[in-house]
Scaffold this motif. Structure first.
Motif, PDB file in Angstrom:
ATOM      1  N   LYS A 198       0.866  -1.178   0.000  1.00  0.00           N
ATOM      2  CA  LYS A 198       0.000   0.000   0.000  1.00  0.00           C
ATOM      3  C   LYS A 198       0.900   1.224   0.000  1.00  0.00           C
ATOM      4  O   LYS A 198       1.767   1.361   0.874  1.00  0.00           O
ATOM      5  CB  LYS A 198      -0.895  -0.017   1.241  1.00  0.00           C
ATOM      6  N   PHE A 199       0.717   2.093  -0.989  1.00  0.00           N
ATOM      7  CA  PHE A 199       1.600   3.262  -1.125  1.00  0.00           C
ATOM      8  C   PHE A 199       0.870   4.342  -1.922  1.00  0.00           C
ATOM      9  O   PHE A 199      -0.100   4.044  -2.642  1.00  0.00           O
ATOM     10  CB  PHE A 199       2.907   2.847  -1.832  1.00  0.00           C
ATOM     11  N   PRO A 200       1.305   5.608  -1.820  1.00  0.00           N
ATOM     12  CA  PRO A 200       0.669   6.677  -2.597  1.00  0.00           C
ATOM     13  C   PRO A 200       0.763   6.395  -4.101  1.00  0.00           C
ATOM     14  O   PRO A 200       1.779   5.908  -4.594  1.00  0.00           O
ATOM     15  CB  PRO A 200       1.473   7.920  -2.210  1.00  0.00           C
ATOM     16  N   SER A 201      -0.316   6.714  -4.830  1.00  0.00           N
ATOM     17  CA  SER A 201      -0.420   6.393  -6.266  1.00  0.00           C
ATOM     18  C   SER A 201       0.710   6.964  -7.104  1.00  0.00           C
ATOM     19  O   SER A 201       1.063   6.403  -8.140  1.00  0.00           O
ATOM     20  CB  SER A 201      -1.757   6.897  -6.815  1.00  0.00           C
ATOM     21  N   GLU A 202       1.314   8.092  -6.665  1.00  0.00           N
ATOM     22  CA  GLU A 202       2.380   8.733  -7.461  1.00  0.00           C
ATOM     23  C   GLU A 202       3.605   7.831  -7.649  1.00  0.00           C
ATOM     24  O   GLU A 202       4.392   8.016  -8.565  1.00  0.00           O
ATOM     25  CB  GLU A 202       2.794  10.061  -6.800  1.00  0.00           C
ATOM     26  N   PHE A 203       3.753   6.817  -6.762  1.00  0.00           N
ATOM     27  CA  PHE A 203       4.937   5.945  -6.861  1.00  0.00           C
ATOM     28  C   PHE A 203       4.623   4.615  -7.561  1.00  0.00           C
ATOM     29  O   PHE A 203       5.424   3.693  -7.527  1.00  0.00           O
ATOM     30  CB  PHE A 203       5.491   5.644  -5.451  1.00  0.00           C
ATOM     31  N   MET A 211      11.846   3.975  -2.062  1.00  0.00           N
ATOM     32  CA  MET A 211      11.102   4.214  -3.307  1.00  0.00           C
ATOM     33  C   MET A 211       9.888   5.117  -3.090  1.00  0.00           C
ATOM     34  O   MET A 211       9.436   5.794  -4.005  1.00  0.00           O
ATOM     35  CB  MET A 211      10.607   2.883  -3.895  1.00  0.00           C
ATOM     36  N   THR A 212       9.325   5.093  -1.859  1.00  0.00           N
ATOM     37  CA  THR A 212       8.062   5.807  -1.615  1.00  0.00           C
ATOM     38  C   THR A 212       8.221   6.941  -0.604  1.00  0.00           C
ATOM     39  O   THR A 212       7.235   7.373  -0.009  1.00  0.00           O
ATOM     40  CB  THR A 212       6.995   4.818  -1.098  1.00  0.00           C
ATOM     41  N   GLN A 213       9.460   7.386  -0.375  1.00  0.00           N
ATOM     42  CA  GLN A 213       9.753   8.456   0.593  1.00  0.00           C
ATOM     43  C   GLN A 213       9.215   8.101   1.985  1.00  0.00           C
ATOM     44  O   GLN A 213       8.674   8.944   2.704  1.00  0.00           O
ATOM     45  CB  GLN A 213       9.152   9.791   0.120  1.00  0.00           C
ATOM     46  N   GLY A 214       9.303   6.819   2.323  1.00  0.00           N
ATOM     47  CA  GLY A 214       8.879   6.364   3.654  1.00  0.00           C
ATOM     48  C   GLY A 214       7.386   6.202   3.818  1.00  0.00           C
ATOM     49  O   GLY A 214       6.907   5.920   4.921  1.00  0.00           O
ATOM     50  N   LYS A 215       6.608   6.371   2.725  1.00  0.00           N
ATOM     51  CA  LYS A 215       5.138   6.329   2.854  1.00  0.00           C
ATOM     52  C   LYS A 215       4.541   4.963   2.523  1.00  0.00           C
ATOM     53  O   LYS A 215       3.357   4.742   2.698  1.00  0.00           O
ATOM     54  CB  LYS A 215       4.507   7.383   1.936  1.00  0.00           C
TER      55      LYS A 215
END
Length: 757
Positions: A670-675, A721-725
């Protein structure tokens, strides 16, 4: 109090009746009458007083069991299980202060008693406690959410009568929620769902309810609806009684019941109708009233929900926020109203004296003792064994029999657990969960009073998927090192210890990196043993892809008695999904090989299958058939035939086109869509196969099957890859065949270590 005085009054009356009608007879105490510790032989067979006394005793036990609930709290990581248990203990008066899970105040949650649990903010071991709510005794087991500790959930659900499945109102139904729900189905456990964290940004209970219906295939409906969400979450509407509940006071301990706010009345009526419809589909009595358009009374709906929940046809959904102290007391009321008491659950044992014939246990304290040891812990005073009593009574000082080993042991100390604290008790009866000290046994053993030879069915124990080489830094700590490994192995069936025959290193195996890390850390803290660990090693397996025949003669003559054994037969792969790892089939006709040598041949093949020739890992899904052979009257022996089998296996194995199998993990990210592009590209690079892709608000949820060998260090990679998100969970799926290039690499690496290059 009134019930108790009525009971004691009727007991006194019975006692006077009994002593008046029988003379002479020893005096029988009221306590003995209540606990059943009296000798019925003093009553004549046709005595009405004796019959009445038996009835009184049975009723007393029934009342006691009806006011007992054994429940577990299970969920995905970070859904709020331990926080919920902490609130339950506070409202029931078991603790007098609320402490948070991560232990920032230096205390931590009551049920996370290990220092490691408080530091990491996760539950590692399931913990048992008990509390009283509205004159009902509730035994609770708080279980871990992390998949590496799945055995803790497995053994808790094996002995519980009901469960609460906690779902996060933001995360919804996640991978571990599905696993936990599958475990509940396996042990046929009725459950309630609790949608937690309604105060969080992005909370949407109706979305979670729909996910439960689609992903978990729950036939469910809400029995509550929230008044406001996120920052505006104020209280709940009870859809059964159609009342609004608000939680006041510093810890939400005061519940104020009011009329439903006018702006929510229409929605509440709609949701109540939805609830009635859902229950009517699975309960004939309510369906009759619903189809006749009769008004559905709260009491009738309550009874129908209870019937449907106990029969596992319906899952009532509660809501709230444990952290904000809202919705916990109504959930406790739901546990009493809708989850079964021990006598409403069917438990079966296997009668060992009648070829494992199934026997239904009455669940009554009047029957013979039957108790299951479902969890072991090393306590300060020796081994602490958790028992679930299914029938009969256990007392301190009693002699009990371990049916699995046949040993008779004394119960030196009997306790009830409250996390890591214990309270000494003199006796416990059917339906209760207790612990005993100083009783040597294994997890899954059954104890009886010796009058029956019943065993309870065992738990499902998953196979370890990862191994580490481990050794003690100091030679002086060798004793403690062995002690620690032996203890951990006894406590946790998914933790295995072995010796590498090549390097003579100690190998520990478990369910994942975190699982093994925790045990290495516990060794350091609890046994003061500093250990060095090697690179994690994946538990590969080998198998064969085609049938081949063998005909091997083992002949050795060196003066005196020689060795002679000939084995003929074939080796073939077992069909997929057979669930059997190794099968030996004796197809001999006549006496070509004397029957007393056949077990040695089977033993030889089994031993050879422990180490395949490709990379030295165990061989699975294999069937070996023995069709013919030859023996010598003087030179044949068990050793000769065992060696013949080992060499025949090695000779034939190459002809069966062997392949390597690797553990493949089910990974949920699960990660923000931008990544999305970066993360999916990385999954492909790791030879993963994406099987699901969902969008949740601004987040992307991906499900993939990825080889475990390519997942080491993934948490660090995902964070960067996801800036820790980004976050992910991983659980074992199955062993699958590796690609040809990977097989070549693994075989070459194995050959290099063998030749010392």
């Amino acid at each position: 109090m009134a019930a108790r005085s009525a009971r004691s009054k009727s007991t006194r009356l019975l006692y006077s009746l009994c002593t008046a009608s029988i003379s002479p007879a020893p005096r029988t105490s009221t306590a003995a009458l209540l606990t059943g510790n009296f000798n019925i032989r003093y009553f004549s067979a046709g005595s009405a007083a004796a019959a009445r006394l038996r009835e009184e005793k049975d009723t007393w036990w029934k009342d006691s069991l009806q006011k007992l609930r054994n429940i577990g709290i299970s969920a995905h990581i970070d859904s709020g299980k331990t926080t919920l248990t902490e609130r339950v203990l506070f409202y029931t008066g078991r603790i007098h202060e609320i402490h948070e899970v991560r232990g920032k105040d230096g205390v931590g949650a009551k049920m996370d008693s290990m220092d490691l649990e408080r530091e990491k903010g996760i539950t590692i071991q399931s913990a048992a406690t008990y509390c009283t709510w509205k004159d009902y005794q509730v035994n609770i087991i708080d279980t871990p959410g992390h998949v590496d500790f799945t055995i803790e959930v497995e053994r808790a659900l094996r002995v519980l009568d009901g469960a609460i499945l906690v779902l996060c109102s933001v995360g919804g139904v996640q991978s571990q929620s599905i696993t936990v729900d599958r475990q509940m189905r396996r042990y046929e456990v009725p459950r309630l769902a609790f949608i937690n964290k309604l105060d969080r940004m992005g909370a949407d209970p109706w979305k979670v309810l729909n996910q439960a219906r689609t992903k978990l295939r729950h036939h469910s409906a809400a029995v509550q609806m929230p008044i406001g969400l996120e920052e505006d979450f104020k209280g709940l509407i009870d859809l059964v009684n159609m009342k609004a509940c608000y939680f006041h006071g510093s810890s939400g301990e005061t519940i104020v019941s009011e009329d439903i706010p006018a702006d929510l009345e229409a929605l509440a009526l709609e949701k109540r109708r939805e609830l009635v419809e859902a229950v009517s589909e699975v309960d004939d009595k309510l369906a009759e009233a619903f189809l006749s358009d009769e008004p559905i009374l709260a009491a009738d709906l309550d009874e129908a929900i209870r019937r449907a929940t106990i029969s596992r046809k319906f899952v009532p959904v509660f809501m709230g926020s444990a952290f904000k102290n809202k919705g916990v007391q109504p959930l406790l009321d739901g546990v009493l109203s809708y989850l079964p008491c021990p006598t409403e659950v069917t438990n079966q044992a296997l009668d060992q004296s009648k070829d494992e014939e199934k026997v239904e246990l009455s669940g009554s304290p009047a029957g013979p003792l039957v108790a299951l040891a479902f969890k072991l812990e090393e306590g300060r005073f020796g081994q602490l064994t958790y028992l679930r009593i299914y029938e009969g009574v256990i007392k301190k000082g009693d002699f009990i029999v371990n049916v699995n080993t046949g040993k008779k042991v004394k119960v030196p100390r009997l306790v009830r657990m409250h996390s890591n604290e214990m309270e000494d008790i003199q006796q416990a009866h059917a339906g209760q969960i207790v612990a005993v000290f100083g009783v040597d046994c294994a997890s899954g053993d059954t104890f009886t009073d010796g009058s029956v030879r019943y065993t309870m069915t065992s738990m499902s124990v998953p196979e370890p998927v990862m191994s580490l080489a481990i050794s003690a830094v100091s030679k002086d700590s060798g004793g403690n090192f062995s002690k620690a490994l032996n203890r951990f192995q006894r406590e946790d069936p998914t933790f295995r210890v072995g010796l590498d025959p090549e390097s003579s290193q100690t190998i520990i195996s478990g369910m994942g990196e975190l699982h093994l890390d925790i045990y290495v850390e516990r060794m350091k803290r609890e046994y003061k043993v500093e250990a060095t660990v090697g690179k994690p090693r994946v538990n590969f397996r080998e198998t064969i892809t085609q049938r081949a025949e063998f005909d091997y003669l083992h002949k050795k003559q060196s003066g005196g008695q020689g060795q002679y054994g000939r084995v003929t037969g074939f080796m073939e792969p077992l069909p997929p999904g057979s669930g059997t790892k190794f099968e030996f089939d004796n197809m001999l006709v006549g006496q070509a090989i004397p029957s007393n040598f056949v077990p040695a041949i089977e033993k030889g093949f089994k031993e050879a299958a422990n180490s395949g020739s490709l990379i030295g890992h165990p061989v699975e899904n294999i069937r070996i058939a023995l069709t013919d052979g030859a023996a010598h009257t003087v030179d044949s022996s068990e050793l000769a035939f065992k060696l013949a089998a080992i060499y025949a296996f090695r000779q034939c194995y190459e002809l069966c086109k062997p392949v390597i199998l690797e553990p493949v993990m089910l990974v949920e990210l699960k990660f923000p869509s931008e990544f999305q592009g970066t993360v999916t590209g990385d999954i492909n690079k790791r030879k993963g196969m994406i099987v699901g892709n969902d969008q949740e608000a601004d987040d992307c949820v991906i499900t993939a099957h990825v080889p475990l060998n390519n997942m080491f260090g993934y948490s660090t990679a995902l964070r960067s890859m996801t800036q820790g998100k980004g976050e992910f969970t991983m659980e074992y799926l199955e062993h699958m065949q590796v690609s040809q290039d990977v097989q070549t690499q693994l075989v070459n690496a194995y050959k290099a270590t063998r030749t010392g290059e």
